[in-house]
Write a protein that holds these residues in place. Sequence first.
Motif, PDB file in Angstrom:
ATOM      1  N   ARG A 125       0.785  67.757 -31.481  1.00  0.00           N
ATOM      2  CA  ARG A 125       0.077  66.745 -32.259  1.00  0.00           C
ATOM      3  C   ARG A 125       1.052  65.632 -32.651  1.00  0.00           C
ATOM      4  O   ARG A 125       2.254  65.857 -32.789  1.00  0.00           O
ATOM      5  N   PRO A 126       0.534  64.424 -32.870  1.00  0.00           N
ATOM      6  CA  PRO A 126       1.423  63.291 -33.163  1.00  0.00           C
ATOM      7  C   PRO A 126       1.909  63.272 -34.609  1.00  0.00           C
ATOM      8  O   PRO A 126       1.359  63.937 -35.488  1.00  0.00           O
ATOM      9  N   VAL A 127       2.943  62.494 -34.818  1.00  0.00           N
ATOM     10  CA  VAL A 127       3.379  62.120 -36.164  1.00  0.00           C
ATOM     11  C   VAL A 127       2.480  60.973 -36.603  1.00  0.00           C
ATOM     12  O   VAL A 127       2.285  60.013 -35.850  1.00  0.00           O
ATOM     13  N   LEU A 128       1.925  61.065 -37.801  1.00  0.00           N
ATOM     14  CA  LEU A 128       1.077  60.001 -38.347  1.00  0.00           C
ATOM     15  C   LEU A 128       1.871  59.209 -39.372  1.00  0.00           C
ATOM     16  O   LEU A 128       2.524  59.792 -40.246  1.00  0.00           O
ATOM     17  N   VAL A 129       1.826  57.884 -39.261  1.00  0.00           N
ATOM     18  CA  VAL A 129       2.438  57.014 -40.270  1.00  0.00           C
ATOM     19  C   VAL A 129       1.336  56.133 -40.853  1.00  0.00           C
ATOM     20  O   VAL A 129       0.636  55.429 -40.119  1.00  0.00           O
ATOM     21  N   LEU A 130       1.191  56.182 -42.187  1.00  0.00           N
ATOM     22  CA  LEU A 130       0.149  55.418 -42.875  1.00  0.00           C
ATOM     23  C   LEU A 130       0.732  54.157 -43.501  1.00  0.00           C
ATOM     24  O   LEU A 130       1.803  54.195 -44.125  1.00  0.00           O
ATOM     25  N   THR A 131       0.018  53.060 -43.326  1.00  0.00           N
ATOM     26  CA  THR A 131       0.410  51.769 -43.890  1.00  0.00           C
ATOM     27  C   THR A 131      -0.843  51.039 -44.366  1.00  0.00           C
ATOM     28  O   THR A 131      -1.953  51.432 -44.019  1.00  0.00           O
ATOM     29  N   HIS A 132      -0.659  49.977 -45.127  1.00  0.00           N
ATOM     30  CA  HIS A 132      -1.808  49.132 -45.486  1.00  0.00           C
ATOM     31  C   HIS A 132      -1.394  47.673 -45.540  1.00  0.00           C
ATOM     32  O   HIS A 132      -0.253  47.345 -45.860  1.00  0.00           O
ATOM     33  N   ALA A 133      -2.344  46.801 -45.217  1.00  0.00           N
ATOM     34  CA  ALA A 133      -2.070  45.368 -45.111  1.00  0.00           C
ATOM     35  C   ALA A 133      -2.538  44.572 -46.320  1.00  0.00           C
ATOM     36  O   ALA A 133      -2.202  43.400 -46.450  1.00  0.00           O
ATOM     37  N   ASP A 134      -3.335  45.182 -47.197  1.00  0.00           N
ATOM     38  CA  ASP A 134      -3.852  44.447 -48.355  1.00  0.00           C
ATOM     39  C   ASP A 134      -2.870  44.513 -49.530  1.00  0.00           C
ATOM     40  O   ASP A 134      -2.005  45.390 -49.590  1.00  0.00           O
ATOM     41  N   THR A 135      -3.000  43.558 -50.435  1.00  0.00           N
ATOM     42  CA  THR A 135      -2.168  43.519 -51.641  1.00  0.00           C
ATOM     43  C   THR A 135      -3.052  43.282 -52.864  1.00  0.00           C
ATOM     44  O   THR A 135      -4.227  42.941 -52.749  1.00  0.00           O
ATOM     45  N   VAL A 136      -2.451  43.447 -54.039  1.00  0.00           N
ATOM     46  CA  VAL A 136      -3.176  43.221 -55.301  1.00  0.00           C
ATOM     47  C   VAL A 136      -3.126  41.755 -55.726  1.00  0.00           C
ATOM     48  O   VAL A 136      -3.763  41.376 -56.699  1.00  0.00           O
ATOM     49  N   ALA A 177      -5.134  62.377 -40.295  1.00  0.00           N
ATOM     50  CA  ALA A 177      -4.266  63.389 -40.911  1.00  0.00           C
ATOM     51  C   ALA A 177      -4.580  64.778 -40.366  1.00  0.00           C
ATOM     52  O   ALA A 177      -3.672  65.583 -40.121  1.00  0.00           O
ATOM     53  N   HIS A 178      -5.849  65.056 -40.159  1.00  0.00           N
ATOM     54  CA  HIS A 178      -6.255  66.356 -39.614  1.00  0.00           C
ATOM     55  C   HIS A 178      -5.717  66.556 -38.196  1.00  0.00           C
ATOM     56  O   HIS A 178      -5.390  67.684 -37.797  1.00  0.00           O
ATOM     57  N   GLU A 179      -5.598  65.473 -37.451  1.00  0.00           N
ATOM     58  CA  GLU A 179      -5.139  65.550 -36.060  1.00  0.00           C
ATOM     59  C   GLU A 179      -3.614  65.510 -35.931  1.00  0.00           C
ATOM     60  O   GLU A 179      -3.081  65.734 -34.844  1.00  0.00           O
ATOM     61  N   ALA A 180      -2.897  65.231 -37.025  1.00  0.00           N
ATOM     62  CA  ALA A 180      -1.442  65.050 -36.961  1.00  0.00           C
ATOM     63  C   ALA A 180      -0.703  66.326 -37.346  1.00  0.00           C
ATOM     64  O   ALA A 180      -1.234  67.196 -38.027  1.00  0.00           O
ATOM     65  N   ARG A 181       0.570  66.418 -36.912  1.00  0.00           N
ATOM     66  CA  ARG A 181       1.383  67.561 -37.331  1.00  0.00           C
ATOM     67  C   ARG A 181       2.145  67.263 -38.600  1.00  0.00           C
ATOM     68  O   ARG A 181       2.564  68.157 -39.319  1.00  0.00           O
ATOM     69  N   VAL A 182       2.325  65.987 -38.903  1.00  0.00           N
ATOM     70  CA  VAL A 182       2.966  65.579 -40.155  1.00  0.00           C
ATOM     71  C   VAL A 182       2.514  64.159 -40.445  1.00  0.00           C
ATOM     72  O   VAL A 182       2.219  63.392 -39.528  1.00  0.00           O
ATOM     73  N   ALA A 183       2.409  63.812 -41.722  1.00  0.00           N
ATOM     74  CA  ALA A 183       2.031  62.448 -42.109  1.00  0.00           C
ATOM     75  C   ALA A 183       3.121  61.845 -42.970  1.00  0.00           C
ATOM     76  O   ALA A 183       3.627  62.498 -43.894  1.00  0.00           O
ATOM     77  N   LEU A 184       3.483  60.621 -42.667  1.00  0.00           N
ATOM     78  CA  LEU A 184       4.471  59.874 -43.439  1.00  0.00           C
ATOM     79  C   LEU A 184       3.804  58.623 -43.985  1.00  0.00           C
ATOM     80  O   LEU A 184       2.979  58.003 -43.307  1.00  0.00           O
ATOM     81  N   VAL A 185       4.171  58.249 -45.200  1.00  0.00           N
ATOM     82  CA  VAL A 185       3.646  57.035 -45.820  1.00  0.00           C
ATOM     83  C   VAL A 185       4.832  56.141 -46.125  1.00  0.00           C
ATOM     84  O   VAL A 185       5.764  56.566 -46.813  1.00  0.00           O
ATOM     85  N   VAL A 186       4.816  54.910 -45.621  1.00  0.00           N
ATOM     86  CA  VAL A 186       5.981  54.030 -45.795  1.00  0.00           C
ATOM     87  C   VAL A 186       5.813  53.085 -46.989  1.00  0.00           C
ATOM     88  O   VAL A 186       6.437  52.042 -47.053  1.00  0.00           O
ATOM     89  N   GLU A 187       4.997  53.511 -47.936  1.00  0.00           N
ATOM     90  CA  GLU A 187       4.855  52.760 -49.185  1.00  0.00           C
ATOM     91  C   GLU A 187       5.989  53.145 -50.121  1.00  0.00           C
ATOM     92  O   GLU A 187       6.399  54.306 -50.153  1.00  0.00           O
ATOM     93  N   PRO A 188       6.513  52.199 -50.891  1.00  0.00           N
ATOM     94  CA  PRO A 188       7.655  52.513 -51.752  1.00  0.00           C
ATOM     95  C   PRO A 188       7.247  53.390 -52.930  1.00  0.00           C
ATOM     96  O   PRO A 188       6.080  53.420 -53.320  1.00  0.00           O
TER      97      PRO A 188
END
Length: 198
Positions: A74-85, A157-168
Amino acid sequence: MRLMPEFDTPDLNAMQADLRTLASIESPSGDPVAVQRVMDVVEDWARDLGAETHALGGGTRVFRFGVQAGQPDRPVLVLTHADTVWPHGTLEHMPLRVDGERLYGPGTYDMKAGIVGLFHALRALDGHWPRGGITVLLSPDEEIGSPGSRAHIERAAHEARVALVVEPPVADTHALKTGRKGTGDFSLTLTGGQHLHA
C-alpha cells in the motif's frame, strides 16, 4: 536492490521562491476558485514529477507517484491543504516579507510551506519512490472542517500503509507531529415546560 539517492543540501532560495508563488495567491476557504488557483500550481509541480493526477469531488485533488494498481504494498499517504484562514485583501496590509532564510506572510506557515517542503522532498527522491509509491491528497477545505474532502481523506487513509500530514505543529517547535487533538461540532436543542404543583 534499488538504493535511495543521496540528498543534497536543500536549495533554500528555490524553496523560498516556490513558497512566494503559493503565498502570493490568496486562497481563503470560502472562495473555491481562489483555492483552485493554488491547486493548479501544485498540480503542475506534481505533473512535472511524473505523477498521475486526479480531480475528485468537492474540489479535492490526488497525485500518485509510483502507485500501481494491484501492487502488493500500500502507498504512503501525504495529506495537505490549499485553503487558508486569511480573507482576500490580507496581503495588502500584511505583505509577504523576507527575513534571512524565512518568508513571512498569510498562509505561509499553515500550510503552504508544508506543500513546498513536501514537493522539494519529492524532487529529491528523483523517482526513487518507496514501495507502494506515494499518494498526495490536496484538500481545498481543511480550515472549515473538510466538508467536501473528508470522505476522500478517509478512503485514502484506509488504502494507505501510513499517513503523514505536512501541516506545522501549533507551537513553533518544528518538531515531528505524531498526533493531533480532534474537534467536534454539536447542536443542542432543549425543549420543555414548567411544571406547577398545587
